[in-house]
Design an enzyme around this catalytic site. Structure first.
Site, PDB file in Angstrom:
ATOM      1  N   ASP A  11       0.293  -1.032   6.842  1.00 46.04           N
ATOM      2  CA  ASP A  11       1.086  -2.147   6.304  1.00 46.04           C
ATOM      3  C   ASP A  11       0.805  -3.393   7.141  1.00 46.04           C
ATOM      4  O   ASP A  11       0.319  -3.291   8.279  1.00 46.04           O
ATOM      5  CB  ASP A  11       2.593  -1.826   6.336  1.00 46.04           C
ATOM      6  CG  ASP A  11       3.424  -2.933   5.684  1.00 46.04           C
ATOM      7  OD1 ASP A  11       3.112  -3.321   4.551  1.00 46.04           O
ATOM      8  OD2 ASP A  11       4.370  -3.426   6.329  1.00 46.04           O
ATOM      9  N   SER A  12       1.156  -4.532   6.591  1.00 40.72           N
ATOM     10  CA  SER A  12       1.022  -5.780   7.347  1.00 40.72           C
ATOM     11  C   SER A  12       1.916  -5.761   8.589  1.00 40.72           C
ATOM     12  O   SER A  12       1.639  -6.462   9.552  1.00 40.72           O
ATOM     13  CB  SER A  12       1.405  -6.958   6.452  1.00 40.72           C
ATOM     14  OG  SER A  12       2.738  -6.798   6.011  1.00 40.72           O
ATOM     15  N   GLY A  44       2.344 -11.657   2.596  1.00 36.97           N
ATOM     16  CA  GLY A  44       2.837 -11.960   1.237  1.00 36.97           C
ATOM     17  C   GLY A  44       2.636 -13.374   0.772  1.00 36.97           C
ATOM     18  O   GLY A  44       2.672 -13.649  -0.426  1.00 36.97           O
ATOM     19  N   CYS A  74       1.547  -1.076   1.469  1.00 34.47           N
ATOM     20  CA  CYS A  74       1.867  -2.502   1.403  1.00 34.47           C
ATOM     21  C   CYS A  74       1.491  -2.956  -0.004  1.00 34.47           C
ATOM     22  O   CYS A  74       0.329  -2.824  -0.410  1.00 34.47           O
ATOM     23  CB  CYS A  74       1.050  -3.260   2.449  1.00 34.47           C
ATOM     24  SG  CYS A  74       1.200  -5.053   2.349  1.00 34.47           S
ATOM     25  N   ASN A  75       2.483  -3.457  -0.736  1.00 31.90           N
ATOM     26  CA  ASN A  75       2.206  -3.893  -2.109  1.00 31.90           C
ATOM     27  C   ASN A  75       1.239  -5.063  -2.142  1.00 31.90           C
ATOM     28  O   ASN A  75       0.382  -5.149  -3.010  1.00 31.90           O
ATOM     29  CB  ASN A  75       3.511  -4.287  -2.791  1.00 31.90           C
ATOM     30  CG  ASN A  75       4.371  -3.095  -3.096  1.00 31.90           C
ATOM     31  OD1 ASN A  75       4.295  -2.527  -4.170  1.00 31.90           O
ATOM     32  ND2 ASN A  75       5.182  -2.672  -2.138  1.00 31.90           N
ATOM     33  N   THR A  76       1.403  -5.979  -1.184  1.00 31.43           N
ATOM     34  CA  THR A  76       0.569  -7.174  -1.185  1.00 31.43           C
ATOM     35  C   THR A  76      -0.900  -6.789  -0.988  1.00 31.43           C
ATOM     36  O   THR A  76      -1.786  -7.273  -1.694  1.00 31.43           O
ATOM     37  CB  THR A  76       1.028  -8.134  -0.075  1.00 31.43           C
ATOM     38  OG1 THR A  76       2.445  -8.302  -0.187  1.00 31.43           O
ATOM     39  CG2 THR A  76       0.347  -9.469  -0.189  1.00 31.43           C
ATOM     40  N   GLU A 159      11.938  -9.184   9.125  1.00 35.01           N
ATOM     41  CA  GLU A 159      11.153  -9.082  10.369  1.00 35.01           C
ATOM     42  C   GLU A 159      11.898  -9.698  11.555  1.00 35.01           C
ATOM     43  O   GLU A 159      11.651  -9.345  12.700  1.00 35.01           O
ATOM     44  CB  GLU A 159       9.767  -9.743  10.190  1.00 35.01           C
ATOM     45  CG  GLU A 159       8.857  -9.015   9.190  1.00 35.01           C
ATOM     46  CD  GLU A 159       7.813  -8.101   9.840  1.00 35.01           C
ATOM     47  OE1 GLU A 159       7.396  -8.365  10.963  1.00 35.01           O
ATOM     48  OE2 GLU A 159       7.432  -7.097   9.198  1.00 35.01           O
ATOM     49  N   CYS A 193       8.168  -4.252  -2.592  1.00 40.80           N
ATOM     50  CA  CYS A 193       7.678  -4.610  -1.260  1.00 40.80           C
ATOM     51  C   CYS A 193       8.255  -3.565  -0.325  1.00 40.80           C
ATOM     52  O   CYS A 193       9.462  -3.261  -0.398  1.00 40.80           O
ATOM     53  CB  CYS A 193       8.153  -6.001  -0.858  1.00 40.80           C
ATOM     54  SG  CYS A 193       7.867  -6.387   0.886  1.00 40.80           S
ATOM     55  N   THR A 194       7.424  -3.022   0.526  1.00 40.18           N
ATOM     56  CA  THR A 194       7.873  -1.885   1.338  1.00 40.18           C
ATOM     57  C   THR A 194       8.867  -2.300   2.427  1.00 40.18           C
ATOM     58  O   THR A 194       9.463  -1.433   3.069  1.00 40.18           O
ATOM     59  CB  THR A 194       6.670  -1.160   1.955  1.00 40.18           C
ATOM     60  OG1 THR A 194       5.863  -2.101   2.674  1.00 40.18           O
ATOM     61  CG2 THR A 194       5.839  -0.504   0.875  1.00 40.18           C
ATOM     62  N   HIS A 195       9.071  -3.591   2.614  1.00 38.36           N
ATOM     63  CA  HIS A 195      10.124  -4.042   3.535  1.00 38.36           C
ATOM     64  C   HIS A 195      11.522  -3.961   2.908  1.00 38.36           C
ATOM     65  O   HIS A 195      12.510  -3.815   3.621  1.00 38.36           O
ATOM     66  CB  HIS A 195       9.899  -5.499   3.933  1.00 38.36           C
ATOM     67  CG  HIS A 195       8.877  -5.713   4.995  1.00 38.36           C
ATOM     68  ND1 HIS A 195       7.540  -5.473   4.817  1.00 38.36           N
ATOM     69  CD2 HIS A 195       9.008  -6.165   6.268  1.00 38.36           C
ATOM     70  CE1 HIS A 195       6.884  -5.774   5.918  1.00 38.36           C
ATOM     71  NE2 HIS A 195       7.746  -6.195   6.820  1.00 38.36           N
TER      72      HIS A 195
HETATM   73  N1  DGL Z   1       5.380  -4.877   3.104  1.00 38.94           N
HETATM   74  C1  DGL Z   1       4.520  -5.748   2.350  1.00 38.94           C
HETATM   75  C2  DGL Z   1       4.537  -5.388   0.891  1.00 38.94           C
HETATM   76  O1  DGL Z   1       4.876  -4.259   0.522  1.00 38.94           O
HETATM   77  C3  DGL Z   1       4.758  -7.225   2.473  1.00 38.94           C
HETATM   78  C4  DGL Z   1       5.021  -7.797   3.808  1.00 38.94           C
HETATM   79  C5  DGL Z   1       4.279  -9.060   4.054  1.00 38.94           C
HETATM   80  O2  DGL Z   1       4.525 -10.078   3.377  1.00 38.94           O
HETATM   81  O3  DGL Z   1       3.432  -9.004   4.921  1.00 38.94           O
HETATM   82  O4  DGL Z   1       4.206  -6.207   0.069  1.00 38.94           O
END
Ligand code: DGL
Length: 274
Positions: A11-12, A44, A74-76, A159, A193-195
């Site tokens: 992930d990011s 993102g 990470c979706n992005t 974050e 988004c995984t966050h």
């Molecule tokens: N966790 C990331 C996702 O699922 C996004 C976090 C980011 O913007 O870096 O898209």
């Protein structure tokens, strides 16, 4: 001694830990390496080129660490980099390895949740701009209508540990209203988004009771289990010593401090320079 070939989870930053937690719970026997590119998060709001370049660098790092299989949790990164990596880079750099994302597994099951056929996606601007969710959902469920809302400030709030505070309410209401005003019949909202699972309770306070909130962790874990069942040639390459290793491209002290909130237990990370 067995030659370790862990499954890579990327992930990011911290968000992918919400996915790894569910994967480890479902498939505890395997070895896992997690990499958070915290030094360059968030992804993102970045361009295609940048997300692709960063993600490819991280995937190549996983391959050097002997991972035969990498999950972009990470979706992005899944939206902006996965297809190019699968089609252009893998055949060149590691034709026997595989990289999987989180968007397709989520899109493939979303129809199981909705009654009205109207689905909402809350995600980063990058994921929304890519239209990956409408495109992937249409492949499995052509009749489902997909509405999207970009939530650019949620990842920074999370974050920075501000997502439970009263300051977060404004932006949770802003984005959930922005989604629901597009269609009042939305009955299923995917946290794309995984966050966002970290904000799940707060998001729940701003949506109607009949709307179902879906997180991806369990969906991705089930999809990985299914993938390994269907690909015994990959499954036998994944080592099974129950080991987990965590890496970050930024401060390990910060990572260890924040990561437990996402992973559900404390951990010790190591620094990696890409
Ligand atoms: N966790 C990331 C996702 O699922 C996004 C976090 C980011 O913007 O870096 O898209």
């Amino acid at each position: 001694m067995s030659f370790s070939q862990p499954i890579g989870v990327f992930d990011s930053g911290y968000g992918g830990l919400t996915v790894l937690k569910e994967i480890v719970s479902k498939l505890p026997q395997y070895d896992y390496i997690y990499l958070g590119d915290n030094a360059r998060a968030p992804y993102g709001t970045r361009s295609y080129e940048t997300v692709y370049h960063y993600t490819l660098q991280c995937v190549e790092w996983f391959f050097r660490a002997k991972c035969p299989l990498v999950i972009l949790a990470c979706n992005t990164a899944s939206a902006k980099a996965l297809r190019t990596i699968q089609q252009n880079d893998l055949p060149r750099i590691a034709p026997d390895n595989r990289v999987l994302g989180v968007i397709r597994p989520s899109a493939e099951v979303i129809g199981d949740y909705t009654q009205t056929g109207k689905v909402g996606i809350l995600a980063t601007p990058g994921t929304v701009q890519s239209d990956s969710y409408p495109i992937e959902i249409a492949k499995s469920f052509p009749d489902i209508e997909v509405y999207q809302q970009a939530c650019p400030l949620w990842v920074p709030l999370i974050e920075n540990g501000e997502h439970h505070g009263p300051g977060a309410d404004y932006f949770v209401k802003e984005y959930t209203d922005g989604l629901l005003s597009q269609c009042r019949e939305i009955d299923t909202i995917l946290l794309g988004c995984t966050h966002y699972p970290l904000m799940r309770d707060k998001i729940g306070q701003f949506i109607p009771a009949h709307c179902r909130l879906i997180s991806q962790g369990e969906i991705v874990a089930a999809s990985l289990a299914d993938y390994l069942d269907r690909h015994p040639e990959m499954e036998e390459r994944c080592s099974e010593n129950g080991q987990r290793h965590f890496y970050t491209t930024d401060s390990t002290a910060d990572f260890d401090h924040h990561a437990s909130t996402f992973y559900g237990q404390s951990l010790r990370s190591e620094f990696v320079s890409l």
